[in-house]
Scaffold this active site. Structure first.
Site, PDB file in Angstrom:
ATOM      1  N   ARG A  63     -10.455 -31.934  74.490  1.00 45.99           N
ATOM      2  CA  ARG A  63      -9.056 -31.600  74.201  1.00 45.99           C
ATOM      3  C   ARG A  63      -8.188 -32.291  75.249  1.00 45.99           C
ATOM      4  O   ARG A  63      -8.670 -32.614  76.336  1.00 45.99           O
ATOM      5  CB  ARG A  63      -8.849 -30.079  74.314  1.00 45.99           C
ATOM      6  N   ARG A 156      -2.299 -21.768  72.725  1.00 43.51           N
ATOM      7  CA  ARG A 156      -3.041 -22.819  73.412  1.00 43.51           C
ATOM      8  C   ARG A 156      -2.873 -24.178  72.718  1.00 43.51           C
ATOM      9  O   ARG A 156      -3.120 -25.216  73.308  1.00 43.51           O
ATOM     10  CB  ARG A 156      -4.523 -22.411  73.435  1.00 43.51           C
ATOM     11  N   ARG A 167     -12.555 -18.174  64.843  1.00 42.05           N
ATOM     12  CA  ARG A 167     -12.687 -17.588  66.176  1.00 42.05           C
ATOM     13  C   ARG A 167     -12.381 -16.093  66.138  1.00 42.05           C
ATOM     14  O   ARG A 167     -13.024 -15.300  66.828  1.00 42.05           O
ATOM     15  CB  ARG A 167     -11.760 -18.313  67.167  1.00 42.05           C
TER      16      ARG A 167
END
Ligand code: ATP
Length: 218
Positions: A63, A156, A167
């Protein structure tokens, strides 16, 4: 509709010579987005000479801002599967089409420095580590609510809607597993500073033992 996460996990025999002086490793686990990395960063900033973080391998893409050898060892499937077949991993897990794993070397690197080894692993990894002779202390980081967890994952800005749903779905299973008593302590990460103080409190004996050992050496 929630999508169920499918895991293919493996655990490998792991024996390491751990002397009485080797500090017990700690496992930090909890749903994705609950704040594990944030807490570990704080711990490492304050006590970097006493803690060492095991850097996991992953075949997922980095990321923005993530660094190879710092956040993860970024690798490809072929190289990782070869390393696994050479028995170089304690545990591996497959999630969302990517492989993740903790290598023996990552753990040994930390233990050999007589530091408290931090393993940031998910529920499946916890189950696997429970079959090794590492004998860590298990810490569960709990989100204050599913709503807060979702907000953190969105905030995020690293996840798609689909991966957020996956998730959150996994988070439910992680919370249920935590309720079976699999962890030595459960810390609610609502106010970050309070959660961090609780974490430090839980580790205070280990930290002071290491401080005494270092003091004796000098
Ligand atoms: N107590 C808190 N209150 C509000 N936001 C928080 C708190 N703790 C962490 N966060 C934020 O929540 C987001 C997720 O935190 P973090 O990346 O540390 O989670 P994680 O558990 O390590 O996730 P993953 O398992 O996916 O790596 C980050 O943007 C972080 O800044």
């Amino acid at each position: 509709m929630f999508l169920f996460r499918t895991f293919v996990t493996k655990v490998y025999a792991f024996k390491i010579a751990m002397s009485e002086l080797t500090p017990r490793p700690i496992v930090l686990s909890g749903p994705s987005g609950t704040g594990k990395s944030t807490l570990i960063k704080k711990l490492m900033n304050e006590f970097k000479e006493y803690f060492g973080f095991t850097i996991s391998h992953t075949t997922r893409k980095a990321r923005p801002g993530e660094k190879h050898g710092q956040d993860y060892y970024f690798t490809n499937r072929e190289a990782m599967e070869e390393a696994v077949s050479r028995n170089e991993f304690i545990e591996t897990a497959e999630y969302s089409g990517n492989l993740y794993g903790t290598s023996k070397k990552a753990v040994e690197d930390v233990l050999s420095k007589q530091k408290i080894c931090i393993l940031d692993i998910d529920m499946q990894g916890v189950k696997n580590v429970k079959q090794t002779n590492l004998k860590p202390r298990y810490i569960f980081i709990k989100p204050p609510s599913m709503e807060a967890l979702e907000e953190r994952l969105r905030g995020r800005e690293t996840e798609t809607d689909e991966s957020i749903q996956k998730r959150l779905c996994s988070a439910k299973a992680e919370l249920e597993y935590a309720l079976t008593g699999a962890y030595d302590v459960m810390i609610i990460n609502d106010d970050l500073e309070i959660a961090y103080e609780e974490l430090k409190g839980f580790l205070s004996q280990d930290i002071s033992n290491l401080q005494k050992q270092k003091f004796k050496k000098h």
